[in-house]
Design a protein around this motif. Structure first.
Motif, short mmCIF file in Angstrom:
data_model
loop_
_atom_site.label_atom_id
_atom_site.label_comp_id
_atom_site.label_asym_id
_atom_site.label_seq_id
_atom_site.Cartn_x
_atom_site.Cartn_y
_atom_site.Cartn_z
N GLU A 223 0.86 -1.18 0.00
CA GLU A 223 0.00 0.00 0.00
C GLU A 223 0.89 1.23 0.00
N TYR A 224 0.40 2.28 -0.62
CA TYR A 224 1.14 3.56 -0.67
C TYR A 224 0.12 4.65 -0.35
N GLY A 225 0.46 5.54 0.54
CA GLY A 225 -0.52 6.57 0.88
C GLY A 225 0.12 7.80 1.48
N ALA A 226 -0.73 8.75 1.83
CA ALA A 226 -0.23 10.00 2.40
C ALA A 226 -1.29 10.61 3.32
N HIS A 227 -0.82 11.38 4.26
CA HIS A 227 -1.71 12.07 5.20
C HIS A 227 -0.94 13.29 5.70
N MET A 228 -1.66 14.30 6.07
CA MET A 228 -1.00 15.48 6.61
C MET A 228 -0.84 15.32 8.13
N THR A 229 0.19 15.95 8.66
CA THR A 229 0.35 15.94 10.11
C THR A 229 0.81 17.32 10.57
N ILE A 230 0.90 17.48 11.89
CA ILE A 230 1.25 18.77 12.48
C ILE A 230 2.76 18.80 12.68
N GLU A 231 3.37 19.92 12.34
CA GLU A 231 4.82 20.05 12.49
C GLU A 231 5.25 20.02 13.95
N GLY A 232 4.45 20.61 14.79
CA GLY A 232 4.83 20.59 16.20
C GLY A 232 4.76 21.97 16.81
N GLY A 233 5.04 22.02 18.09
CA GLY A 233 4.93 23.29 18.78
C GLY A 233 3.47 23.59 19.07
N LEU A 234 3.23 24.75 19.59
CA LEU A 234 1.87 25.08 20.01
C LEU A 234 1.14 25.93 18.98
N ARG A 235 1.77 26.09 17.81
CA ARG A 235 1.27 27.10 16.89
C ARG A 235 -0.09 26.78 16.29
N MET A 236 -0.43 25.49 16.26
CA MET A 236 -1.72 25.15 15.64
C MET A 236 -2.86 25.06 16.65
#
Ligand SMILES: Cc1cc2nc3c(=O)[nH]c(=O)nc-3n(C[C@H](O)[C@H](O)[C@H](O)COP(=O)(O)OP(=O)(O)OC[C@H]3O[C@@H](n4cnc5c(N)ncnc54)[C@H](O)[C@@H]3O)c2cc1C
Ligand code: SF4
Lengths: 100, 434
Positions: free
Chosen positions: B278-291
């Motif tokens: 399987e091949y796929g993609a998803h977005m994630t959060i870079e880190g820190g409190l900014r989001m």
């Protein structure tokens, strides 16, 4: 032991990678970009970074096809708000992940 | 949403770890809970790296170790630095079991099954289009023409958080706050993982990779051993990747960058002869409190998990699933308490934010808040691993005469175009922020 080189020893083409997946494609596109005024679209980024290769260049226009979309959201994030309509597919359609 | 009865105490949007944890605890406490999930069953839209911290999950599901779809308990952690075909690796063998590997579609399904067993109603294939506001308070959600009313809406929609944007509670996502994860799952054949990674039976390995495997884009690679498969992938900073692509500095497709990682001369031996499942993609959060939104609650609403920006990526571990579960638990506890105090008013729901900010989730995020910004600094991703590998190359690959360590360091820094002062400042800023 076979001495033949396996196709897996070379980079797989994107089409071949996508072959591994399951989609239930929606009848209607869940994402749309304008074909006429493409000012402000980050074309090179869309073409290289959309992981499913949904964006391709035809001449100086970028063409979008929604069928193999992973619904990741990258194109929405890098495109000005007024240049993209972005929704998730409806009724459970779209990518069906299993081992991820 | 045909056939969904009128009104619920709580509607949860999204059957991910955050939503299912909240729904499970609320249903167990006797609340009438509805979970709406856009995918076909819970988990079908889920993709992550591979390792989950168990303790925060056990707080919610004490039977986790026996019941959950755990692939392997991680007993080995590796970090590698890569430049070209050269690789330097640190391996740590753990003294106890804190994290396990799994497929997120499986784990999310298990979590939502638990919520349903406890009495929650799960309706899948429903895309929520709007969080409904009436007279200044959130009263339910709408999907197409259908509206469901609830006293409280738990927003657990994940990183893209379209609903919160529409509601005006958060701004549009900033490309610099998010990363793209691309992943392949490799089928290595039953019972071969132990041999391939020299692991004791049933135990697992988590492996982070830094260096030029990301083709110069800030980010890194990961490798996780599942039961009979291996997950490999890259996490790439979207803001920087976008800039580089637009500047013509990225000339191959991301899937090609991932394929080159799969075929890396050193790493490929671990998954020799394996096919890509399987091949796929998803977005994630870079880190820190900014989001993190300015407020994690509103009258009739609480925000949990990725939608609330609660993820920590230190580079050596990713804490997403366990933070999501912990925030879901804290939200459920706060909602129960709010009802005891007379109802889910704004005042009473503030408890959620207060308790979250007293929890380990918040403490961890505050402690590591510099990381988000550090992630944008290419120096940490390409130059530092580059310097390390160059030093080792000079020390181990000399023909006749080895340089001294200090000469090797100075030469390597010059080759990576970093001055000693810059190195000291960079390291100093990391240390001071720790
Ligand atoms: C590449 C990558 C690697 C990662 N590695 C790790 C790791 O190794 N360990 C770790 O702990 N974490 C990791 N994470 C992070 C982790 O996956 C997330 O933090 C976690 O899944 C967040 O849980 P959540 O419930 O908040 O959101 P999600 O898991 O995203 O769940 C959201 C749910 O809501 C549904 N949904 C969204 N919008 C709607 C809507 N409008 N209507 C109905 N349903 C909707 C979605 O279909 C989904 O089921 C990684 C993430 C990525 C992308
Ligand atoms: S959402 Fe992701 S996969 Fe779908 S078109 Fe946009 S970038 Fe490509």
């Amino acid at each position: 032991m076979s001495t033949q080189a396996s196709p897996l020893d070379k980079p797989l083409k994107l089409e071949d990678l996508l072959q591994r997946n399951i989609w239930d494609v929606d009848e209607d596109p869940h994402i749309e970009i304008p074909m006429d005024d493409q000012e402000g679209l980050r074309k090179r980024a869309l073409v290289h970074l959309c992981p499913a290769g949904c964006y391709t260049m035809i001449g100086d226009k970028v063409l979008f096809s929604y069928e193999g979309c992973f619904e990741c959201g990258l194109c929405r994030v890098i495109t000005p708000e007024d240049k993209i309509r972005w929704e998730y597919p409806k009724s459970g359609k779209g990518i069906q992940y299993r081992f991820t | 949403m045909d056939g969904v009865p009128g009104k619920f105490d709580v509607v949860v949007v999204g059957a991910g770890p955050a939503g299912s944890a909240a729904a499970y605890l609320l249903a167990k406490a006797g609340f009438k809970v509805l979970i709406l999930e856009r995918g076909r069953g819970a988990g079908s839209k889920e993709l992550f790296g591979g390792k989950v911290y168990a303790p925060p999950l056990r707080d919610v599901w004490p039977g986790l170790d026996k019941e959950a779809p755990i692939h392997r308990w991680v007993t080995r952690e590796r970090i590698s630095f890569v430049r070209g075909s050269r690789v330097a690796t640190i391996e740590y063998s753990l003294g106890r079991r804190v994290g396990f590997t799994t497929y997120l579609p499986e784990l999310a399904k298990w979590m939502s099954d638990k919520a349903v067993e406890a009495g929650a109603v799960l309706v899948d294939e429903v895309r929520v289009d709007e969080i409904v506001v009436r007279d200044g308070r959130i009263v339910g959600v709408r999907s197409g023409p259908d509206t469901v009313e609830a006293d409280v809406v738990v927003d657990a929609e994940g990183v893209n958080r379209l609903l919160l944007e529409r509601l005006g509670l958060v701004e549009r996502l900033n490309p610099s706050y998010v990363a793209l994860g691309v992943k392949e799952v490799l089928n290595v054949g039953k019972g071969t993982i132990e041999e391939r990674f020299a692991l004791p039976k049933g135990e697992g390995l988590a492996w982070m990779v830094a260096g030029d495997v990301t083709a110069g884009i800030p980010g890194g690679g990961f490798i996780y051993t599942m039961k009979d498969t291996i997950a490999i992938g890259l996490v790439l900073h979207i803001g920087k990747a976008m800039e580089k692509a637009e500047a013509g500095q990225i000339n191959k497709h991301v899937s090609r960058i991932l394929e080159e990682f799969r075929l890396h001369p050193y790493f490929k031996q671990f998954w020799k002869d394996a096919d890509v499942m399987e091949y796929g993609a998803h977005m994630t959060i870079e880190g820190g409190l900014r989001m993190v939104p300015k407020r994690l609650y509103a009258p009739g609403l609480v925000i949990v998990g990725d939608a609330a920006g609660l993820l920590l990526n230190t580079g050596y571990t990713v804490r997403g699933v366990d933070f999501a579960v912990a925030s879901g638990r804290i939200a459920a506890e706060a909602i129960i308490e709010a009802f005891n105090r007379g109802g889910p008013t704004e005042e009473n729901l503030r408890l959620y934010e207060e308790r979250l900010k007293e929890s380990f989730v918040w403490r961890e995020l505050v402690r590591h808040r510099w990381i988000g910004r550090g992630m944008e600094d290419e120096c940490y991703f390409t130059s530092m691993p580059g310097v390390l590998i160059r030093i080792l190359e000079k020390l181990y690959e000399a023909d006749y005469e080895e340089p001294t360590l200090i000469d090797a360091l100075l030469e390597s820094l010059a080759e990576e175009d970093i001055s000693l002062t810059k190195l000291i400042m960079k390291l100093g800023s990391v240390v001071s922020k720790l």
